[in-house]
Design a protein around this motif. Sequence first.
Motif, mmCIF file in Angstrom:
data_model
loop_
_atom_site.group_PDB
_atom_site.id
_atom_site.type_symbol
_atom_site.label_atom_id
_atom_site.label_comp_id
_atom_site.label_asym_id
_atom_site.label_seq_id
_atom_site.Cartn_x
_atom_site.Cartn_y
_atom_site.Cartn_z
ATOM 1 N N GLU A 1 12.773 23.145 23.420
ATOM 2 C CA GLU A 1 12.684 23.208 21.957
ATOM 3 C C GLU A 1 13.751 24.142 21.383
ATOM 4 O OE1 GLU A 1 11.085 21.088 20.282
ATOM 5 O OE2 GLU A 1 9.834 20.300 21.886
ATOM 6 N N LYS A 2 13.991 25.245 22.063
ATOM 7 C CA LYS A 2 15.040 26.176 21.620
ATOM 8 C C LYS A 2 16.404 25.491 21.647
ATOM 9 C CE LYS A 2 17.147 30.620 22.560
ATOM 10 N NZ LYS A 2 17.402 31.654 23.545
ATOM 11 N N ASP A 3 16.669 24.756 22.715
ATOM 12 C CA ASP A 3 17.931 24.021 22.818
ATOM 13 C C ASP A 3 18.058 22.985 21.706
ATOM 14 O OD1 ASP A 3 18.474 25.516 25.104
ATOM 15 O OD2 ASP A 3 17.970 23.883 26.492
ATOM 16 N N SER A 4 16.953 22.311 21.390
ATOM 17 C CA SER A 4 16.959 21.321 20.313
ATOM 18 C C SER A 4 17.262 21.983 18.974
ATOM 19 C CB SER A 4 15.612 20.602 20.229
ATOM 20 O OG SER A 4 15.360 19.877 21.396
ATOM 21 N N ILE A 5 16.625 23.114 18.725
ATOM 22 C CA ILE A 5 16.863 23.851 17.476
ATOM 23 C C ILE A 5 18.336 24.214 17.366
ATOM 24 C CG2 ILE A 5 16.429 26.026 16.257
ATOM 25 C CD1 ILE A 5 13.551 25.892 17.538
ATOM 26 N N GLU A 6 18.883 24.757 18.437
ATOM 27 C CA GLU A 6 20.291 25.183 18.413
ATOM 28 C C GLU A 6 21.226 23.995 18.190
ATOM 29 O OE1 GLU A 6 20.684 27.355 22.069
ATOM 30 O OE2 GLU A 6 19.643 29.114 21.246
#
Length: 161
Positions: A99-104
């Motif tokens: 999810e963090k990677d998606s946000i970034e």
Amino acid sequence: MNTVEFAIKMEHDGEKYYRGLAEENKDNSLNAVFLLLADDEKDHAALLKKELDKVNYELGDNEALANTDNVFKNKGDFKKRFKEIPKQLDAYRMALQMEKDSIELYEKLFEESTEAQIKKLFGYLVKQEENHYNIFANLITLVERPEEWVEDAEFGIREEY
């Protein structure tokens, strides 16, 4: 592969991952949470596909976070139930990182976008993935510190430690 195609693949990968977690949790309340997240990722991929194909679409409100709150209300003995789940903590941490990677990625695409519609889409997806991130951050805290959450074991904003 352009950035929208990459994002579609990422959303499909997320859907597959969450459906796997749902299967692993088919005997507890987390099944519903992971199915909601899988459906969200599927919907995100569909939105991105419409953008790629230049088909009209609308960005609607998403109730995934509110629905996860309801899954955990009045569900009995949380302390006992969540002591059985810590073996899955690594899976939750991996999901949090996804999810963090998606946000970034979506923040980057938002910043790079010059078209108003696609900028709006990426801004929408940033918020959606932030909701997913919060679900996993809260789930990890719940599993790591069940004694602190037993009294009111529902997802929501928690004070930082």
